[in-house]
Design a protein around this motif. Sequence first.
Motif, PDB file in Angstrom:
ATOM      1  N   CYS A   1      35.517  -2.472  17.409  1.00 18.61           N
ATOM      2  CA  CYS A   1      36.019  -3.742  17.921  1.00 18.61           C
ATOM      3  C   CYS A   1      37.174  -4.233  17.051  1.00 18.61           C
ATOM      4  O   CYS A   1      36.952  -4.684  15.922  1.00 18.61           O
ATOM      5  N   PRO A   2      38.410  -4.139  17.547  1.00 17.78           N
ATOM      6  CA  PRO A   2      39.565  -4.567  16.748  1.00 17.78           C
ATOM      7  C   PRO A   2      39.697  -6.088  16.687  1.00 17.78           C
ATOM      8  O   PRO A   2      40.632  -6.691  17.212  1.00 17.78           O
ATOM      9  N   ARG A   3      38.769  -6.716  16.017  1.00  9.04           N
ATOM     10  CA  ARG A   3      38.703  -8.174  15.983  1.00  9.04           C
ATOM     11  C   ARG A   3      39.870  -8.801  15.226  1.00  9.04           C
ATOM     12  O   ARG A   3      40.139  -9.987  15.371  1.00  9.04           O
ATOM     13  N   GLU A   4      40.557  -7.998  14.428  1.00  8.62           N
ATOM     14  CA  GLU A   4      41.699  -8.539  13.687  1.00  8.62           C
ATOM     15  C   GLU A   4      42.814  -9.004  14.610  1.00  8.62           C
ATOM     16  O   GLU A   4      43.714  -9.744  14.185  1.00  8.62           O
ATOM     17  N   LEU A   5      42.758  -8.605  15.886  1.00  8.93           N
ATOM     18  CA  LEU A   5      43.768  -9.035  16.853  1.00  8.93           C
ATOM     19  C   LEU A   5      43.568 -10.482  17.319  1.00  8.93           C
ATOM     20  O   LEU A   5      44.459 -11.069  17.918  1.00  8.93           O
ATOM     21  N   ILE A   6      42.387 -11.038  17.067  1.00 15.33           N
ATOM     22  CA  ILE A   6      42.113 -12.427  17.451  1.00 15.33           C
ATOM     23  C   ILE A   6      42.671 -13.335  16.355  1.00 15.33           C
ATOM     24  O   ILE A   6      42.145 -13.394  15.248  1.00 15.33           O
ATOM     25  N   GLU A   7      43.727 -14.043  16.664  1.00 17.16           N
ATOM     26  CA  GLU A   7      44.421 -14.831  15.649  1.00 17.16           C
ATOM     27  C   GLU A   7      43.685 -16.113  15.295  1.00 17.16           C
ATOM     28  O   GLU A   7      43.704 -16.552  14.147  1.00 17.16           O
ATOM     29  N   HIS A   8      43.050 -16.746  16.278  1.00 14.94           N
ATOM     30  CA  HIS A   8      42.399 -18.029  16.028  1.00 14.94           C
ATOM     31  C   HIS A   8      40.977 -18.032  16.601  1.00 14.94           C
ATOM     32  O   HIS A   8      40.729 -18.655  17.648  1.00 14.94           O
ATOM     33  N   PRO A   9      40.043 -17.370  15.939  1.00 14.77           N
ATOM     34  CA  PRO A   9      38.656 -17.367  16.431  1.00 14.77           C
ATOM     35  C   PRO A   9      38.112 -18.789  16.483  1.00 14.77           C
ATOM     36  O   PRO A   9      38.376 -19.610  15.581  1.00 14.77           O
ATOM     37  N   GLN A  10      37.383 -19.115  17.548  1.00 13.94           N
ATOM     38  CA  GLN A  10      36.865 -20.467  17.694  1.00 13.94           C
ATOM     39  C   GLN A  10      35.606 -20.473  18.552  1.00 13.94           C
ATOM     40  O   GLN A  10      35.281 -19.475  19.199  1.00 13.94           O
TER      41      GLN A  10
END
Length: 330
Positions: free
Chosen positions: A34-43
């Motif tokens: 899961c390339p979660r680093e692509l999510i800039e603003h997790p909320q």
Amino acid sequence: MKPSPLQQPAANARYRIAVNAEWTSKCNALCPMCPRELIEHPQRMSRQTWQQTLARLTPEQVFRTVIAGYGEATTHKHFFDFVDDLRGHPVRFDLVSNGHLLDADKLRHLDGAIDLLMVSFSSIDPAVYRRVHVNLDHTRVMANIQAAQKLLRHTRLAISLTPLPECLPSLPATIDWLRAQGVATLTMSPTLYNRGGGLHAEAPAAGTETLRATIRRHRLRSQEFDFIPSIRDLYRQWRSNRFRCIARNVDVFISSAGEYLYCYNDIGHRHVLGNVATHSIDTVLAERERMAPIPALCDGCNMRRRYGVREVLKTGAAFARSRLAAARGT
């Protein structure tokens, strides 16, 4: 649930879709696929946005809502309130979880409100599990699966088996353990999604036939059937869309910000078509039907050409056989 001013029948419900609702884009796991680093603003989704989302969902247009997204729903601080909000809603709700926080209180609370609880589980082998489900407690998740099987009376339990190559050697032992606990519904995807282009493009596609053979050999349920409401709906959405990508067209992703995304594989949450506060699903579908592929998102996606005409017919026939078998109780 009382009708909301926003909850109106779809004006042009040519076909039904699934909705992927993201309570949070934050996660307690660090899974390598899961390339979660692509999510800039997790909320986290607000209570107001969740209620606006519910108001947009009608059974005429939505046959299933999966609470998933790119975060772990059980980490949401308003988990119990969000579950209460969906009680009595006419649309079916399923929930995906990694199982780490599915304690007895959460299981009892969601029982009956959620139709299908799907727990992602990679392997009975603790070394494999630690490499795949990074940051989660293997023993704790196994205990929570056992508790779910024991406590759930109205919600069905399913295990989503991870289709990574390193999980396959221990798959028979994993299946044996799960079936020994009484878990009857074991599922697997025949495609390892190249979400956000985070995987090498050639690797996921090469494993599709291997995974399909694995699914047949172990009598698992193929997850490619889970987003098909009917053959008629599949045909209608194929005909309605300019960009005939079934993977994009059968699903509407609603992010934790309440935004409709162009595709559920837009892990970066960058291609927004509207917001639940201002746009109906029907409006968003009508706009998306006219849209061409987005090169930055689609060129590296291994799902784009996954379902040509031949593959659609093949999958449709398999879907029809599975429904017939289920109706016969076999």
